[in-house]
Design a protein around this motif. Sequence first.
Motif, PDB file in Angstrom:
ATOM      1  N   PRO A 179     -54.203   9.590 -40.799  1.00  0.00           N
ATOM      2  CA  PRO A 179     -54.146  10.802 -39.975  1.00  0.00           C
ATOM      3  C   PRO A 179     -52.825  11.555 -40.136  1.00  0.00           C
ATOM      4  CG  PRO A 179     -54.700   8.845 -38.669  1.00  0.00           C
ATOM      5  CD  PRO A 179     -54.157   8.378 -39.974  1.00  0.00           C
ATOM      6  N   VAL A 180     -52.952  12.872 -40.117  1.00  0.00           N
ATOM      7  CA  VAL A 180     -51.804  13.757 -39.983  1.00  0.00           C
ATOM      8  C   VAL A 180     -51.975  14.475 -38.646  1.00  0.00           C
ATOM      9  CG1 VAL A 180     -50.489  15.676 -40.945  1.00  0.00           C
ATOM     10  CG2 VAL A 180     -51.729  14.128 -42.480  1.00  0.00           C
ATOM     11  N   LEU A 181     -51.108  14.195 -37.685  1.00  0.00           N
ATOM     12  CA  LEU A 181     -51.200  14.870 -36.389  1.00  0.00           C
ATOM     13  C   LEU A 181     -50.606  16.262 -36.541  1.00  0.00           C
ATOM     14  CD1 LEU A 181     -50.322  12.121 -33.758  1.00  0.00           C
ATOM     15  CD2 LEU A 181     -52.567  12.963 -34.463  1.00  0.00           C
ATOM     16  N   MET A 182     -51.494  17.255 -36.603  1.00  0.00           N
ATOM     17  CA  MET A 182     -51.087  18.624 -36.862  1.00  0.00           C
ATOM     18  C   MET A 182     -50.526  19.275 -35.605  1.00  0.00           C
ATOM     19  SD  MET A 182     -54.406  19.798 -39.073  1.00  0.00           S
ATOM     20  CE  MET A 182     -53.690  21.370 -39.558  1.00  0.00           C
ATOM     21  N   ALA A 183     -49.661  20.257 -35.812  1.00  0.00           N
ATOM     22  CA  ALA A 183     -49.179  21.057 -34.687  1.00  0.00           C
ATOM     23  C   ALA A 183     -50.359  21.815 -34.092  1.00  0.00           C
ATOM     24  CB  ALA A 183     -48.096  22.019 -35.162  1.00  0.00           C
ATOM     25  N   SER A 184     -50.349  21.955 -32.770  1.00  0.00           N
ATOM     26  CA  SER A 184     -51.502  22.485 -32.041  1.00  0.00           C
ATOM     27  C   SER A 184     -51.170  23.795 -31.334  1.00  0.00           C
ATOM     28  CB  SER A 184     -51.965  21.448 -31.005  1.00  0.00           C
ATOM     29  OG  SER A 184     -52.778  22.040 -30.012  1.00  0.00           O
ATOM     30  N   ARG A 185     -51.931  24.833 -31.639  1.00  0.00           N
ATOM     31  CA  ARG A 185     -51.781  26.095 -30.919  1.00  0.00           C
ATOM     32  C   ARG A 185     -52.083  25.903 -29.438  1.00  0.00           C
ATOM     33  NH1 ARG A 185     -55.410  30.004 -34.875  1.00  0.00           N
ATOM     34  NH2 ARG A 185     -53.966  30.086 -36.656  1.00  0.00           N
ATOM     35  N   ALA A 186     -53.112  25.117 -29.144  1.00  0.00           N
ATOM     36  CA  ALA A 186     -53.508  24.911 -27.752  1.00  0.00           C
ATOM     37  C   ALA A 186     -52.418  24.175 -26.985  1.00  0.00           C
ATOM     38  CB  ALA A 186     -54.818  24.141 -27.685  1.00  0.00           C
ATOM     39  N   LEU A 187     -51.755  23.206 -27.622  1.00  0.00           N
ATOM     40  CA  LEU A 187     -50.668  22.495 -26.957  1.00  0.00           C
ATOM     41  C   LEU A 187     -49.481  23.430 -26.745  1.00  0.00           C
ATOM     42  CD1 LEU A 187     -49.363  20.010 -25.767  1.00  0.00           C
ATOM     43  CD2 LEU A 187     -48.823  19.229 -28.088  1.00  0.00           C
ATOM     44  N   ALA A 188     -49.169  24.254 -27.743  1.00  0.00           N
ATOM     45  CA  ALA A 188     -48.072  25.204 -27.593  1.00  0.00           C
ATOM     46  C   ALA A 188     -48.313  26.145 -26.418  1.00  0.00           C
ATOM     47  CB  ALA A 188     -47.894  25.996 -28.884  1.00  0.00           C
ATOM     48  N   ALA A 189     -49.583  26.503 -26.188  1.00  0.00           N
ATOM     49  CA  ALA A 189     -49.915  27.403 -25.087  1.00  0.00           C
ATOM     50  C   ALA A 189     -49.917  26.691 -23.739  1.00  0.00           C
ATOM     51  CB  ALA A 189     -51.276  28.044 -25.337  1.00  0.00           C
ATOM     52  N   ASP A 243     -47.448  29.952 -38.717  1.00  0.00           N
ATOM     53  CA  ASP A 243     -48.394  30.257 -37.643  1.00  0.00           C
ATOM     54  C   ASP A 243     -47.595  30.733 -36.427  1.00  0.00           C
ATOM     55  OD1 ASP A 243     -50.277  30.383 -35.632  1.00  0.00           O
ATOM     56  OD2 ASP A 243     -51.256  28.494 -36.170  1.00  0.00           O
ATOM     57  N   PRO A 244     -47.602  32.038 -36.151  1.00  0.00           N
ATOM     58  CA  PRO A 244     -46.802  32.555 -35.030  1.00  0.00           C
ATOM     59  C   PRO A 244     -47.143  31.924 -33.690  1.00  0.00           C
ATOM     60  CG  PRO A 244     -47.551  34.353 -36.432  1.00  0.00           C
ATOM     61  CD  PRO A 244     -48.261  33.120 -36.907  1.00  0.00           C
ATOM     62  N   ALA A 245     -48.369  31.404 -33.537  1.00  0.00           N
ATOM     63  CA  ALA A 245     -48.759  30.791 -32.267  1.00  0.00           C
ATOM     64  C   ALA A 245     -48.028  29.484 -32.007  1.00  0.00           C
ATOM     65  CB  ALA A 245     -50.271  30.551 -32.245  1.00  0.00           C
ATOM     66  N   LEU A 246     -47.285  28.977 -32.983  1.00  0.00           N
ATOM     67  CA  LEU A 246     -46.564  27.713 -32.818  1.00  0.00           C
ATOM     68  C   LEU A 246     -45.089  27.921 -32.479  1.00  0.00           C
ATOM     69  CD1 LEU A 246     -48.119  25.744 -35.817  1.00  0.00           C
ATOM     70  CD2 LEU A 246     -48.764  25.646 -33.401  1.00  0.00           C
ATOM     71  N   ALA A 247     -44.705  29.136 -32.154  1.00  0.00           N
ATOM     72  CA  ALA A 247     -43.316  29.391 -31.758  1.00  0.00           C
ATOM     73  C   ALA A 247     -42.973  28.543 -30.536  1.00  0.00           C
ATOM     74  CB  ALA A 247     -43.130  30.870 -31.453  1.00  0.00           C
ATOM     75  N   GLY A 248     -41.777  27.981 -30.512  1.00  0.00           N
ATOM     76  CA  GLY A 248     -41.337  27.169 -29.379  1.00  0.00           C
ATOM     77  C   GLY A 248     -41.933  25.783 -29.337  1.00  0.00           C
ATOM     78  N   TYR A 249     -42.426  25.303 -30.496  1.00  0.00           N
ATOM     79  CA  TYR A 249     -43.037  23.972 -30.507  1.00  0.00           C
ATOM     80  C   TYR A 249     -42.005  22.902 -30.157  1.00  0.00           C
ATOM     81  CZ  TYR A 249     -47.172  21.226 -31.519  1.00  0.00           C
ATOM     82  OH  TYR A 249     -48.300  20.451 -31.384  1.00  0.00           O
ATOM     83  N   ASP A 280     -35.247  26.930 -29.322  1.00  0.00           N
ATOM     84  CA  ASP A 280     -34.013  26.526 -29.995  1.00  0.00           C
ATOM     85  C   ASP A 280     -34.324  25.335 -30.897  1.00  0.00           C
ATOM     86  OD1 ASP A 280     -30.912  26.551 -30.101  1.00  0.00           O
ATOM     87  OD2 ASP A 280     -31.437  24.458 -29.683  1.00  0.00           O
ATOM     88  N   LEU A 281     -34.139  25.511 -32.206  1.00  0.00           N
ATOM     89  CA  LEU A 281     -34.554  24.467 -33.147  1.00  0.00           C
ATOM     90  C   LEU A 281     -33.742  23.190 -32.995  1.00  0.00           C
ATOM     91  CD1 LEU A 281     -35.315  26.479 -36.412  1.00  0.00           C
ATOM     92  CD2 LEU A 281     -36.934  25.427 -34.825  1.00  0.00           C
ATOM     93  N   ASP A 282     -32.493  23.283 -32.583  1.00  0.00           N
ATOM     94  CA  ASP A 282     -31.705  22.068 -32.375  1.00  0.00           C
ATOM     95  C   ASP A 282     -32.284  21.241 -31.230  1.00  0.00           C
ATOM     96  OD1 ASP A 282     -29.938  22.688 -34.420  1.00  0.00           O
ATOM     97  OD2 ASP A 282     -28.563  23.753 -33.100  1.00  0.00           O
ATOM     98  N   THR A 283     -32.642  21.927 -30.145  1.00  0.00           N
ATOM     99  CA  THR A 283     -33.245  21.231 -29.011  1.00  0.00           C
ATOM    100  C   THR A 283     -34.606  20.652 -29.394  1.00  0.00           C
ATOM    101  OG1 THR A 283     -32.120  22.719 -27.470  1.00  0.00           O
ATOM    102  CG2 THR A 283     -34.016  21.498 -26.619  1.00  0.00           C
ATOM    103  N   ALA A 284     -35.415  21.454 -30.098  1.00  0.00           N
ATOM    104  CA  ALA A 284     -36.732  20.990 -30.526  1.00  0.00           C
ATOM    105  C   ALA A 284     -36.619  19.769 -31.434  1.00  0.00           C
ATOM    106  CB  ALA A 284     -37.481  22.114 -31.229  1.00  0.00           C
ATOM    107  N   THR A 285     -35.613  19.757 -32.291  1.00  0.00           N
ATOM    108  CA  THR A 285     -35.416  18.629 -33.198  1.00  0.00           C
ATOM    109  C   THR A 285     -35.149  17.343 -32.426  1.00  0.00           C
ATOM    110  OG1 THR A 285     -34.601  20.041 -34.993  1.00  0.00           O
ATOM    111  CG2 THR A 285     -33.958  17.721 -35.053  1.00  0.00           C
TER     112      THR A 285
END
Length: 383
Positions: A147-157, A190-196, A201-206
């Motif tokens: 499995p590859v757990l993909m980034a989710s638009r629904a989770l981002a929302a 995918d613009p819907a994944l902003a703030g994943y 802030d990418l440092d915080t997200a990391t």
Amino acid sequence: MTLRLPGPDGGTRLYEPRAEPLDLTPGAPFTSRTVLAAAHVVADPLAAAGPGLPAAVDWDATLAFRRHLWAHGLGVAEAMDTAQRGMGLDWAGAAELIRRSSAEARAAGGRIACGAGTDQLDRGTLAEVRAAYEEQLALVEECGAQPVLMASRALAAAADGPDDYREIYGRLLRQSARPVILHWLGPMFDPALAGYWGSADLDTATEVFLDVVADHPGKVDGVKISLLDARREKDLRRRLPAGVRCYTGDDFHYPELIEGDGLGFSHALLGVLDPLGPSAARALRRLDAGDGPGFRALLDPTVPLARHLFETPTRFYKTGVVLLAWLAGHQEHFTMVGGLQSARSLPHLARAYELADGLGLFPDPKQAEHRMRTLLALHGVTQ
């Protein structure tokens, strides 16, 4: 013969196509790196498909392309964004793709990893997001694929912050039957994944991303980073726990990231390996032999094509990928699910042809020239 190709300035220029292809022979999987090509799907051009209707896939041509990648030693990353997940390929189509490709991988002895996401949903509660992920994860595991757990638009929302990501991914990782690949796809794809991961802030997200990996030892085979930021990927991979791989998803800087430095290297899970497969395999065999300079000498010249295909808006890179598959003879038409063949301009497609031809990527340059000439004529470019 020369071709008159349209340019970005509205004019045309003359181009003399290559006469001979490179000699790119099949071979065994690589020994120094794990390399997965995110493969496209071939549409059925005769189906009565359209907006809002299920995707129509030419299964024979789609599976033949995967056999082509396996024959050259690459693994296949199935049902990823290159396969138009969320851009023409619905979950029902993706599920069938996962079933068929996993069976084909077993028959061919090829490596396969499959995307598990939440594209049953447009939006939903966190509980609905988790259930959607669980349905897809179960299918991938039933089919015997990684499995590859993909980034989710629904989770981002739906997520209110980092803790929601920790909760959802934690539950999924605890129940996974085998180590997964975590996929961080940036908003350029995918613009819907902003703030994943709960922060713009990418440092915080990391930090959140690394926490999820560290909190579930033995459950994460690797992480796929698609942020088009080589420095950030290098910094992140140095902080991964021992035994967790970094799979580059950087289609701009892949040669340097795969080669690595004194502090480590990246494996690869890349959409650009769809058109580059045999040529990239030739370079990777140099790396297997310990010849880093030879690897770079072969792979560095492919970067201008990759950067062209993935230029902004990056999410439409699939159009150029499918164009090159048609020109290379892997399919008999330039049609895409969802009509996405119209997503790039004719000058963009002409430049993609020119760069790919210059690299010797077409097994039959004459056929590629004829098909490109036909496409140009269809758009009113006389020769």
